[in-house]
Design a protein around this motif. Structure first.
Motif, mmCIF file in Angstrom:
data_model
loop_
_atom_site.group_PDB
_atom_site.id
_atom_site.type_symbol
_atom_site.label_atom_id
_atom_site.label_comp_id
_atom_site.label_asym_id
_atom_site.label_seq_id
_atom_site.Cartn_x
_atom_site.Cartn_y
_atom_site.Cartn_z
ATOM 1 N N LEU A 17 89.510 31.723 -87.634
ATOM 2 C CA LEU A 17 90.635 32.766 -87.418
ATOM 3 C C LEU A 17 90.549 33.688 -86.371
ATOM 4 O O LEU A 17 89.383 33.851 -85.871
ATOM 5 N N VAL A 18 91.631 33.802 -85.849
ATOM 6 C CA VAL A 18 91.812 34.943 -84.894
ATOM 7 C C VAL A 18 92.388 36.077 -85.197
ATOM 8 O O VAL A 18 93.599 36.015 -85.986
ATOM 9 N N VAL A 19 91.669 37.116 -84.944
ATOM 10 C CA VAL A 19 92.109 38.513 -85.465
ATOM 11 C C VAL A 19 92.479 39.230 -84.161
ATOM 12 O O VAL A 19 91.796 39.503 -83.368
ATOM 13 N N LYS A 20 93.727 39.756 -84.132
ATOM 14 C CA LYS A 20 94.265 40.620 -82.966
ATOM 15 C C LYS A 20 94.643 41.797 -83.478
ATOM 16 O O LYS A 20 95.168 42.155 -84.499
ATOM 17 N N VAL A 21 93.643 43.084 -82.846
ATOM 18 C CA VAL A 21 93.983 44.426 -83.180
ATOM 19 C C VAL A 21 94.518 45.130 -82.246
ATOM 20 O O VAL A 21 94.111 45.022 -81.133
ATOM 21 N N ILE A 56 87.315 35.234 -84.350
ATOM 22 C CA ILE A 56 87.521 35.486 -82.857
ATOM 23 C C ILE A 56 88.398 36.714 -82.921
ATOM 24 O O ILE A 56 89.527 36.710 -83.456
ATOM 25 N N LEU A 57 87.943 37.588 -82.103
ATOM 26 C CA LEU A 57 88.527 38.741 -82.237
ATOM 27 C C LEU A 57 89.265 39.017 -80.861
ATOM 28 O O LEU A 57 88.686 38.877 -79.625
ATOM 29 N N VAL A 58 90.656 39.597 -80.703
ATOM 30 C CA VAL A 58 91.307 39.899 -79.778
ATOM 31 C C VAL A 58 91.649 41.269 -79.810
ATOM 32 O O VAL A 58 92.317 41.776 -80.645
ATOM 33 N N SER A 59 91.144 42.323 -79.021
ATOM 34 C CA SER A 59 91.344 43.751 -78.896
ATOM 35 C C SER A 59 91.972 44.352 -77.672
ATOM 36 O O SER A 59 91.750 44.071 -76.647
ATOM 37 N N SER A 60 93.060 45.324 -78.302
ATOM 38 C CA SER A 60 93.524 45.882 -77.245
ATOM 39 C C SER A 60 92.908 47.406 -77.180
ATOM 40 O O SER A 60 91.789 47.704 -78.079
ATOM 41 N N GLY A 61 93.443 48.061 -76.377
ATOM 42 C CA GLY A 61 92.974 49.664 -76.498
ATOM 43 C C GLY A 61 92.335 49.901 -75.308
ATOM 44 O O GLY A 61 92.047 51.168 -74.985
#
Length: 715
Positions: A17-21, A56-61
């Motif tokens: 899974l891809v997790v986007k924060v 799999i992590l996609v991070s903004s910020g």
């Protein structure tokens, strides 16, 4: 407690899974990192990682964190005099460069405390144009996942060729939501989770009390119903960007859930199949039972009966509440309408259609005013039209009542929705509305605003909005539950509907309106009427399309003066055989033609009877006018022209429900049965008979003495 949802059974097969924060989850309202929230999120990811899930992590910020740090550094290094000067906005790419290292250092520290290894991968839009890069990316991520390492992706804003991190929406991906969707596809993920600062996708701005959480997104149903609020306080696109990314990924076969990043265990609940957030799935439309055409019509009828049961003052209050709601939501309506207009212009629609589509300044206020006038009109339901004594003690009353359920199919004009809905409420009718696709967003927000003002005692299903043209054939078959169809639009639309239904159809196919200028006309009056009838609103059905002029005016120069006035206003001219030859203008191919624009036909006729014959042969029985000082000629025209509206020395533009004092109109009928001309409340009513007796029986009429005496009306 969150229940398990059978539509989420697919989660049992999820491994990768891809997790986007989002930025709103990563940071606090003051721009600083939300350490507690991040810690809780990473604990969820650690738990899933230990269970064998590939994360799999996609991070903004990064930009937000960098901006916070650079502002602090600038403050420390500035003198008091420097701080008193105007402060320039910090460069977004510099913020990204500083923030990225800070953000990744935090992730590395927190994951290390949880005995999890993470890695950083920065990408740009142009990278994905390279097939070799995409293959290498997959291989690298696969190697990391095999080692139980969590890859953390972010767009490399510091070296991106975009104009600015928050402005440019071009390319293969354009924000971290679309990047997450792209990575889910490229890396063959089984699930994409988009974490937001709200629980999921709502039917309107989450702060509004009437907004409801949508558990499963179905584009055909929800696209027209949803009203987005402001974008996120940080980041690029807010919920709009998430929905676009989620829908694209779902269409590609990857399930997506938008849920809250503020909850302690939202990702775990998603993987347990709990009903949290909003699900996007390629097969979602197969899971949810759609409200069929019959169900919608029956619901409108049931609601209309509850509306009729209310006291007159309660029905009036609903209209006043609708007027208030329109004015309160004017800015929101304007945004949606401008989006429709822009889309129509981009699609190359005709100027006349775009003109009808636009809600011009002051239009909402004007509509609200019309609704209030309608509310203050005499109560139309239950009026006693006739009282008759049939026999001693046996009283018969003929009373007004609603028709039942109306189906209105209209094109382009979203203001028509408001007028029709208010008339339906005033007349106690249920209503089904199908607007044109070009006005989809305008119609959706107007419908939402209006139905929100309808009390639960009546029900918002009083007014149904049909969003798919595929439903129209089914609706047109429901002659047992729909009582009247009113098409408002092109000749083709009206003709198609008349040919496709047994339900009575009320309306007009064309608005071929004529102005005949007689030899006795006052020329100044004629000029004013002709110009107004043509240019006041050329796209309207009551605009002049043909100018007929008495032959004597062609000889004395009056015709030339009328033509010059029209040309001066920018009206294009075509002529009939006589006018085209005399005026040297192109000859029209067809007199029966509705221009709906700054064009009209001119022809010369011998006299008033020739004008009447021309109108009967080429007109549409809509609205026709004579300009004349000779009263006998005028009366001949008024009596013999067989049109819904016939005027003497007045512009055809007066043929309008509001101008007639009807409050509003559902349309202008050229039919000869039931209602003709502008159709207001009265045209949406029928009659029924109420008989009051005292044990009377017929018994072969042996004991009944019929009096059939007309009685005085009483309310």
């Amino acid at each position: 407690m969150d229940s398990t949802d059978s539509s989420r059974a697919f989660v049992k097969d999820v491994k990768r899974l891809v997790v986007k924060v989002g930025t709103a989850v990563v940071t606090r309202s003051d721009g600083r990192l939300a350490l507690g929230r991040l810690g809780a999120l990473l604990e969820q990811l650690k738990e899933l990682n230990s269970q064998g899930f590939e994360i799999i992590l996609v991070s903004s910020g990064a930009v937000g964190v960098g901006r916070q740090r650079l502002r602090y550094r600038k403050l420390v290094n500035s003198s008091l005099a420097d701080l008193q000067k105007p402060q320039n906005e910090l460069d977004g790419k510099a913020c990204a460069a500083v923030g990225q290292s800070s953000l990744m250092a935090l992730y590395d520290t927190l994951f290390s405390q949880l005995d999890v290894t993470s890695s950083q991968l920065l990408v740009t839009d142009s990278d994905f144009r390279d097939e070799d890069f995409r293959k290498q990316l997959y291989d690298t991520v696969q190697s990391l996942l095999d080692l139980r390492v969590i890859p953390i992706f972010n767009e490399n804003d510091a070296v991106s060729t975009r104009k600015a991190p928050y402005e440019d929406s071009s390319g293969i991906f354009w924000d971290n939501d679309s990047l997450a969707g792209l990575l889910a596809l490229e890396l063959k993920a089984d699930l994409l989770v988009l974490l937001s600062d709200v629980e999921g996708l709502y039917s309107g701005p989450p702060s509004e009390p009437n907004s409801k959480l949508i558990h499963t997104y179905i584009r055909a149903k929800h696209q027209a119903e949803i009203t987005f609020g402001d974008k996120s306080r940080v980041g690029r696109g807010g919920m709009t960007a998430k929905v676009n990314a989620a829908y694209c990924a779902a269409c590609a076969g990857i399930p997506v859930v938008i849920t809250s990043g503020f909850a302690m265990d939202s990702i775990i609940k998603v993987l347990e199949g709990k009903r949290v957030g909003t699900l996007f799935h390629r097969d979602a439309h197969l899971w949810v039972k759609q409200v069929g055409a019959r169900e919608m019509a029956v619901a409108a009828r049931e609601s209309s009966r509850r509306l009729q049961a209310l006291q007159s003052q309660d029905r009036r209050k609903i209209l006043l509440d609708v007027a208030d709601a329109l004015e309160a939501n004017e800015s929101l309506i304007k945004v949606e309408n401008e989006a429709d207009v822009a889309a129509a212009q981009e699609a190359g629609y005709a100027k006349s259609l775009v003109s009808r589509l636009a809600l011009k300044p002051g239009k909402i206020s004007s509509l609200a005013k019309s609704i209030r006038i309608l509310a203050d009109m005499e109560e139309p339901i239950g009026q006693i039209l006739k009282r008759t004594e049939l026999a001693d003690g046996l009283i018969l009353e003929k009373t007004s009542c609603p028709l039942g359920v109306l189906l209105i199919v209209f094109e382009s004009r979203p203001d028509a929705l408001v007028q029709i809905a208010s008339l339906a409420i005033r007349s106690g009718n249920g209503l089904l509305l199908k607007g044109g696709k070009e006005a989809m967003r305008s119609n959706a927000i107007l419908h939402k605003v209006i139905t929100s003002a309808i009390p639960d005692t009546v029900g918002e299903k009083l007014i149904g909005l049909v969003t798919s043209r595929e439903e129209i054939p089914d609706l047109l078959k429901l002659d047992d539950v729909i009582d009247l169809v009113i098409p408002r639009g092109s000749n083709k639309l009206v003709s198609q509907i008349k040919e496709s239904t047994k339900i009575p159809v009320l309306g007009h196919a064309d608005g071929i309106c004529h102005v005949y200028v007689d030899k006795s006309a006052n020329l100044d009056v004629a000029k004013n009427i002709v110009i107004d009838a043509k240019i006041d609103y050329p796209a309207a059905c009551n605009a002049m399309e043909t100018l007929l002029v008495h032959k004597d005016l062609a000889c004395n120069g009056a015709l030339n003066e009328l033509v010059v006035e029209l040309q001066h206003e920018g009206v294009g001219l075509f002529g009939g055989p006589r006018a085209s030859k005399l005026l040297k203008i192109p000859e029209t191919r067809l007199f029966h033609h509705e221009y709906n624009s700054m064009v009209c036909t001119v022809e010369i006729v011998d006299d008033v009877r020739a004008a009447i014959d021309h109108i009967h042969q080429h007109g549409s029985a809509h609205t026709d006018c004579i300009v004349a000082e000779d009263q006998k000629v005028a009366e001949t025209f008024l009596c013999q022209v067989d049109s819904a509206a016939v005027f003497h020395n007045a512009s055809t533009r007066f043929c309008d429900g509001a101008r007639f004092g009807l409050g509003a109109e559902v349309g202008i009928s050229t039919s000869r049965i039931h209602a003709r001309g502008p159709v207001g409340v009265e045209g949406l009513l029928t009659t029924r008979w109420i008989l009051r007796g005292n044990g009377h029986v017929v018994d072969g009429d042996q004991g009944v003495v019929y009096t059939h005496k007309n009685l005085a009306l009483q309310s």
